[in-house]
Design a protein around this motif. Structure first.
Motif, PDB file in Angstrom:
ATOM      1  N   ASN A  27       0.833  -1.214   0.000  1.00 24.96           N
ATOM      2  CA  ASN A  27       0.000   0.000   0.000  1.00 24.96           C
ATOM      3  C   ASN A  27       0.866   1.263   0.000  1.00 24.96           C
ATOM      4  O   ASN A  27       0.550   2.235  -0.689  1.00 24.96           O
ATOM      5  CB  ASN A  27      -0.944   0.013   1.195  1.00 24.96           C
ATOM      6  N   LEU A  28       1.950   1.255   0.753  1.00 27.20           N
ATOM      7  CA  LEU A  28       2.857   2.406   0.771  1.00 27.20           C
ATOM      8  C   LEU A  28       3.481   2.619  -0.603  1.00 27.20           C
ATOM      9  O   LEU A  28       3.577   3.759  -1.071  1.00 27.20           O
ATOM     10  CB  LEU A  28       3.946   2.203   1.825  1.00 27.20           C
ATOM     11  N   HIS A  29       3.894   1.536  -1.244  1.00 26.47           N
ATOM     12  CA  HIS A  29       4.486   1.641  -2.581  1.00 26.47           C
ATOM     13  C   HIS A  29       3.469   2.203  -3.579  1.00 26.47           C
ATOM     14  O   HIS A  29       3.787   3.076  -4.383  1.00 26.47           O
ATOM     15  CB  HIS A  29       4.999   0.282  -3.043  1.00 26.47           C
ATOM     16  N   ARG A  30       2.262   1.723  -3.512  1.00 22.93           N
ATOM     17  CA  ARG A  30       1.216   2.183  -4.424  1.00 22.93           C
ATOM     18  C   ARG A  30       0.869   3.656  -4.191  1.00 22.93           C
ATOM     19  O   ARG A  30       0.738   4.434  -5.139  1.00 22.93           O
ATOM     20  CB  ARG A  30      -0.044   1.327  -4.253  1.00 22.93           C
ATOM     21  N   ASP A  31       0.754   4.051  -2.944  1.00 24.62           N
ATOM     22  CA  ASP A  31       0.316   5.410  -2.629  1.00 24.62           C
ATOM     23  C   ASP A  31       1.408   6.468  -2.822  1.00 24.62           C
ATOM     24  O   ASP A  31       1.109   7.606  -3.172  1.00 24.62           O
ATOM     25  CB  ASP A  31      -0.190   5.484  -1.188  1.00 24.62           C
ATOM     26  N   TYR A  32       2.658   6.107  -2.582  1.00 27.20           N
ATOM     27  CA  TYR A  32       3.721   7.120  -2.564  1.00 27.20           C
ATOM     28  C   TYR A  32       4.796   6.940  -3.634  1.00 27.20           C
ATOM     29  O   TYR A  32       5.701   7.760  -3.725  1.00 27.20           O
ATOM     30  CB  TYR A  32       4.389   7.153  -1.187  1.00 27.20           C
ATOM     31  N   ASN A  33       4.757   5.860  -4.401  1.00 23.92           N
ATOM     32  CA  ASN A  33       5.731   5.608  -5.458  1.00 23.92           C
ATOM     33  C   ASN A  33       7.166   5.596  -4.925  1.00 23.92           C
ATOM     34  O   ASN A  33       8.077   6.122  -5.539  1.00 23.92           O
ATOM     35  CB  ASN A  33       5.574   6.628  -6.588  1.00 23.92           C
ATOM     36  N   VAL A  34       7.325   5.017  -3.741  1.00 17.59           N
ATOM     37  CA  VAL A  34       8.626   4.845  -3.123  1.00 17.59           C
ATOM     38  C   VAL A  34       8.797   3.360  -2.842  1.00 17.59           C
ATOM     39  O   VAL A  34       7.971   2.759  -2.175  1.00 17.59           O
ATOM     40  CB  VAL A  34       8.739   5.651  -1.809  1.00 17.59           C
ATOM     41  N   GLU A  35       9.874   2.778  -3.381  1.00 18.54           N
ATOM     42  CA  GLU A  35      10.092   1.345  -3.214  1.00 18.54           C
ATOM     43  C   GLU A  35      11.261   1.098  -2.270  1.00 18.54           C
ATOM     44  O   GLU A  35      12.428   1.219  -2.653  1.00 18.54           O
ATOM     45  CB  GLU A  35      10.359   0.690  -4.565  1.00 18.54           C
ATOM     46  N   ILE A  36      10.928   0.785  -1.019  1.00 14.78           N
ATOM     47  CA  ILE A  36      11.923   0.452  -0.014  1.00 14.78           C
ATOM     48  C   ILE A  36      11.527  -0.908   0.551  1.00 14.78           C
ATOM     49  O   ILE A  36      10.527  -1.022   1.249  1.00 14.78           O
ATOM     50  CB  ILE A  36      11.981   1.495   1.120  1.00 14.78           C
TER      51      ILE A  36
END
Length: 142
Positions: A27-36
């Protein structure tokens, strides 16, 4: 960053908690376009100036107070089981920079300029910029 730390903690617990952590991470990757990836070790004080296009590899250890700008890639050029990127404390990475390699160590108190390509280790207390020599050629008269 709070939700990433929660997801990373849940992921490390295993079992059902790992699935919950992976869901939060997705969900974080989808919402913020940050891949960690949830397996990355990140010290306190991470500051991402603009949340767009940040990619960090899974085999990375990040120290305290990393300041990172948009479009930064921290990745590997070799198989991940042989490689590790280590970033020290108080590091500032400029926009659209890439840190690529196998065994790359970025020391403490390092500034990496915008659009830099880092493929080798950088010692502590350094400023790293790519020196690009432009090529200018005159057009032929018609």
């Amino acid at each position: 960053m709070f939700w990433w730390r929660v997801a990373s903690y849940l992921y490390s617990r295993g079992g059902f908690m790992r699935r919950v952590g992976k869901r939060i991470g997705a969900n974080l990757h989808r919402d913020y376009n940050v891949e960690i990836p949830l397996t990355v070790s990140i010290g306190p004080g991470l500051d991402i100036a603009h949340l767009s296009g940040i990619v960090i590899t899974e085999n990375c250890v990040i120290g305290r107070n990393l300041h990172i700008k948009q479009g930064v890639t921290i990745g590997l050029r070799t198989p991940s089981n042989e490689a590790m990127i280590t970033i020290g404390d108080n590091v500032d990475i400029g926009c659209n920079s890439s840190i690529l390699g196998g065994q790359v160590n970025i020391g403490d108190n390092v500034t990496i300029g915008a659009h830099a390509l880092v493929t080798k280790s950088i010692p502590s207390n350094s400023i790293y910029i790519n020196e690009i020599t432009p090529v200018i050629r005159q057009k032929k008269a018609q």
